[in-house]
Design an enzyme around this catalytic site. Structure first.
Site, PDB file in Angstrom:
ATOM      1  N   GLU A   1      -3.665   8.641  -2.040  1.00  0.00           N
ATOM      2  CA  GLU A   1      -2.816   7.348  -1.780  1.00  0.00           C
ATOM      3  C   GLU A   1      -1.871   7.013  -3.139  1.00  0.00           C
ATOM      4  O   GLU A   1      -1.663   5.946  -3.247  1.00  0.00           O
ATOM      5  CB  GLU A   1      -3.412   6.148  -1.544  1.00  0.00           C
ATOM      6  CG  GLU A   1      -4.736   6.600  -0.399  1.00  0.00           C
ATOM      7  CD  GLU A   1      -5.238   5.155   0.226  1.00  0.00           C
ATOM      8  OE1 GLU A   1      -5.063   4.729   1.299  1.00  0.00           O
ATOM      9  OE2 GLU A   1      -6.032   4.532  -0.649  1.00  0.00           O
ATOM     10  N   GLU A   2      -1.578   8.013  -3.818  1.00  0.00           N
ATOM     11  CA  GLU A   2      -0.859   7.852  -5.106  1.00  0.00           C
ATOM     12  C   GLU A   2       0.544   8.737  -5.122  1.00  0.00           C
ATOM     13  O   GLU A   2       1.335   7.974  -5.648  1.00  0.00           O
ATOM     14  CB  GLU A   2      -1.775   8.126  -6.128  1.00  0.00           C
ATOM     15  CG  GLU A   2      -2.855   7.462  -6.264  1.00  0.00           C
ATOM     16  CD  GLU A   2      -3.986   8.327  -7.315  1.00  0.00           C
ATOM     17  OE1 GLU A   2      -4.906   7.653  -8.005  1.00  0.00           O
ATOM     18  OE2 GLU A   2      -3.777   9.271  -7.697  1.00  0.00           O
TER      19      GLU A   2
ATOM     20  N   TRP B   1       0.764  -1.184  -0.016  1.00  0.00           N
ATOM     21  CA  TRP B   1      -0.003   0.004  -0.054  1.00  0.00           C
ATOM     22  C   TRP B   1       0.769   1.283  -0.028  1.00  0.00           C
ATOM     23  O   TRP B   1       2.005   1.261   0.216  1.00  0.00           O
ATOM     24  CB  TRP B   1      -1.097  -0.085   1.142  1.00  0.00           C
ATOM     25  CG  TRP B   1      -2.305   0.718   0.800  1.00  0.00           C
ATOM     26  CD1 TRP B   1      -2.688   1.915   1.608  1.00  0.00           C
ATOM     27  CD2 TRP B   1      -3.396   0.172   0.133  1.00  0.00           C
ATOM     28  NE1 TRP B   1      -3.769   2.260   1.015  1.00  0.00           N
ATOM     29  CE2 TRP B   1      -4.432   1.428   0.198  1.00  0.00           C
ATOM     30  CE3 TRP B   1      -3.381  -1.015  -0.516  1.00  0.00           C
ATOM     31  CZ2 TRP B   1      -5.400   1.183  -0.452  1.00  0.00           C
ATOM     32  CZ3 TRP B   1      -4.690  -1.103  -1.146  1.00  0.00           C
ATOM     33  CH2 TRP B   1      -5.675  -0.057  -1.357  1.00  0.00           C
TER      34      TRP B   1
ATOM     35  N   ASP C   1      -0.279  11.160  -0.670  1.00  0.00           N
ATOM     36  CA  ASP C   1      -1.364  12.220  -0.218  1.00  0.00           C
ATOM     37  C   ASP C   1      -2.483  11.383   0.097  1.00  0.00           C
ATOM     38  O   ASP C   1      -2.618  10.147  -0.129  1.00  0.00           O
ATOM     39  CB  ASP C   1      -1.424  12.910  -1.829  1.00  0.00           C
ATOM     40  CG  ASP C   1      -1.988  11.992  -2.890  1.00  0.00           C
ATOM     41  OD1 ASP C   1      -1.581  10.701  -2.685  1.00  0.00           O
ATOM     42  OD2 ASP C   1      -2.388  12.356  -3.795  1.00  0.00           O
TER      43      ASP C   1
ATOM     44  N   GLU D   1     -18.764   6.515  -4.800  1.00  0.00           N
ATOM     45  CA  GLU D   1     -17.711   7.113  -4.676  1.00  0.00           C
ATOM     46  C   GLU D   1     -17.740   8.280  -5.723  1.00  0.00           C
ATOM     47  O   GLU D   1     -17.329   9.383  -5.705  1.00  0.00           O
ATOM     48  CB  GLU D   1     -16.366   6.221  -4.752  1.00  0.00           C
ATOM     49  CG  GLU D   1     -15.053   7.125  -4.763  1.00  0.00           C
ATOM     50  CD  GLU D   1     -14.016   5.997  -4.743  1.00  0.00           C
ATOM     51  OE1 GLU D   1     -13.195   6.029  -3.875  1.00  0.00           O
ATOM     52  OE2 GLU D   1     -13.722   5.209  -5.782  1.00  0.00           O
TER      53      GLU D   1
END
Length: 566
Positions: free
Chosen positions: A196-197, A142, A193, A419
């Protein structure tokens, strides 16, 4: 797909007839708010009907278990959700929430101590982004660490602590201190960030870290924790100083110091609404929603989404669907419900301040935002009794409502909020019943209704003349290098942030823009640093030739270096 009567009515209207219609937005919020509240609560364990037997107080991101699997609890999402609920309790909107809030606190107390791939509670584990819903560690690959989580959790819990008596607040202090100490120690280090990238420095993260440290210092002083007060105050000043470095002179706040994108990102809109202080006025230093920089940045962000088919034909002075950032490819890069609602919320927050202070100022920076809505606007300060004030605030409110109308248009019959909704025809997609989407709906509705959150101490802050306390410079290394299959480019150098010349621990650069390789690293300010690139082909190391690359980092701001392999 079935659509609600409200949505069917919206679809039957032309865009000009829909957007900015106050009565339509009134109807939508009346319809959707109770659904959003019920569905948000349904996603909280142990009693939530959609929570899949999550432990008490655990917020699931979504009940979706495949395509995508969001059945986890994220520290960030949970904190934002519970800050919404804590605000509702402390503002007198729902006095039934206290037991659930206490379950959240108990769950977070346990999660703080769970060892995970980011470390233990004392070695960085608080930066772990997500956990299994049974409160065990998620051990898969992750984007970690994510340093916004501890700050957001601290903000939520300090808001709660401020509603307690001194004895109860003291009981909560050890939990808060863990998060605040983590923020104070790691605020100037790289982080993934909120999407998550991208691993670099992130505006959203820095903004909420500043707020957490500022609030933490105030609470520490009230509880007699003087050493903590001193530490948090010092680092809050340094964080505020660093926050200024994200501004792009082109007219927007840059979301991340790395990632190779434009930097126009919902990250900055979310930062503005989640650091809103109604007593801070239109302060640009803390990027308040009505500040000139925040308004111009908002305009730049919104206008970047003319790429969506569902936005075709919508005039620039009317609301449109917005996503995370225009270069997004996740699920083909769609609008998000929460980001579109965030635009409306920032504008509603701005209206709260203008109506409270009784004036509105148009500066040279914010002028493009206002002329987009009212073309003949000129710079100046307009008092609330003037016609110009009335025209401008009415235009801003209509503009804010038009973004809610977009969300209403693509809300299904049952009021569920996923989402995302597709960029082609607005069909809901990705994770269903996203808890954060519901929280965003509730906070946008509160802002529209003029519900004023508690101040957190942003009023009157000034940027220190000099940043001290270990300020780090987000430094982006860029090198062009062709490689063979299985070969990667790494970097190492003369400081700990570059792994002290270790070939085995050298930092891997991203090849997203191959043959250009990039990485952003937080380096000490005003430092002379030497470094080299190396090739790693399945463990076979090939160093660059001599001499070493050599740089001197600046004292503030961002720094980018373009190199060639030699």
């Amino acid at each position: 797909m079935r659509w609600s009567l409200l949505s069917a009515f919206l679809l039957s209207l032309s865009p000009v007839g829909v957007f900015g219609q106050s009565s339509t937005v009134d109807a939508y919020f009346a319809f959707e708010t109770p659904i959003a509240k019920a569905n948000l609560l349904a996603n909280i364990g142990a009693d939530g009907s959609s929570a899949h037997n999550a432990k008490p107080g655990i917020v699931i991101a979504s009940p979706s278990t495949s395509d995508p699997d969001y059945l986890y609890t994220w520290t960030r999402d949970a904190a934002l959700v519970f800050r919404t609920l804590i605000d509702q309790f402390t503002l007198g909107q729902d006095d039934t929430l206290s037991p659930l809030i206490n379950e959240y606190i108990a769950a977070q107390t346990i999660l703080q101590q769970v060892s995970n791939p980011s470390g233990t509670v004392s070695t960085g584990g608080l930066g772990e982004p997500k956990f299994n819903i049974d409160m065990t560690a998620f051990t898969g690959s992750w984007g970690r660490p994510q340093r916004d989580g501890p700050a957001l959790r601290a903000i939520a819990l300090i808001t709660w602590a401020n509603s307690l008596n001194t004895s109860q607040a003291n009981d909560l202090w050890p939990i808060l201190k863990l998060d605040l100490d983590y923020v104070a120690l790691h605020w100037n280090e790289t982080t993934f960030d909120l999407w998550e990238e991208v691993s670099s420095s992130s505006f959203f993260t820095t903004a909420v870290q500043h707020r957490a440290l500022r609030q933490g210092a105030t609470l520490a002083y009230a509880l007699g924790q003087i050493d903590s007060f001193s530490t948090y105050s010092t680092q809050a000043d340094n964080t505020l100083c660093f926050l200024q470095s994200y501004w792009n002179p082109s007219g927007y706040m840059t979301a991340n110091t790395g990632g190779g994108r434009t930097g126009k990102d919902a990250n900055t809109v979310l930062a503005s609404i989640h650091t809103f202080d109604p007593l801070a006025g239109c302060d640009s230093v803390t990027f308040q929603p009505c500040s000139d920089r925040a308004l111009l940045s908002l305009l730049s962000y919104v206008q970047s989404f003319d790429i969506y088919a569902i936005n075709n034909g919508i005039p620039s002075n009317q609301g449109s669907a917005t996503g995370r950032y225009s270069e997004d490819v996740y699920y083909n890069g769609n609008p998000w419900y929460l980001t579109t609602l965030a635009v409306a919320e920032q504008l509603y927050d701005a209206l709260i301040v203008w109506n409270t202070t009784g004036s509105l100022t148009v500066t040279s920076v914010s002028l493009p935002f206002f002329t987009n809505l009212v073309p003949n606007t000129t710079e100046g300060t307009y008092l609330s009794y003037t016609n110009t004030y009335a025209v401008l605030t009415a235009a801003v409110r209509a503009y804010a409502d038009s973004f809610v109308s977009v969300v209403a248009k693509y809300t299904p019959a049952d009021g569920s909020l996923a989402e995302q909704f597709t960029r082609t025809d607005g069909t809901p997609t990705s994770a269903r019943d996203l808890t954060w989407s519901y929280a965003a709906l509730l906070t946008a509705n509160n802002a529209r209704n003029g519900v004023v959150p508690a101040s957190w101490g942003a009023a009157g802050l000034e940027v220190p003349a000099r940043c001290v306390g270990g300020i780090k410079i987000p430094t982006t290394f860029v090198i062009n290098a062709t490689t063979v299959l299985g070969e990667n480019i790494h970097i190492t150098g003369s400081v700990p942030a570059l792994q002290n010349w270790s070939p085995t621990d050298a930092l891997l650069l991203s090849d997203d823009a191959y043959p250009t390789w990039t990485i952003t690293v937080a380096l000490p300010a005003n430092a002379v640093i030497e470094y080299k690139y190396l090739r790693n082909n399945n463990g076979q190391i090939t160093w660059e030739s001599d001499p070493n690359h050599k740089i001197t980092t600046p004292s503030t701001g961002l720094y980018t270096i373009f190199d060639q392999w030699h």
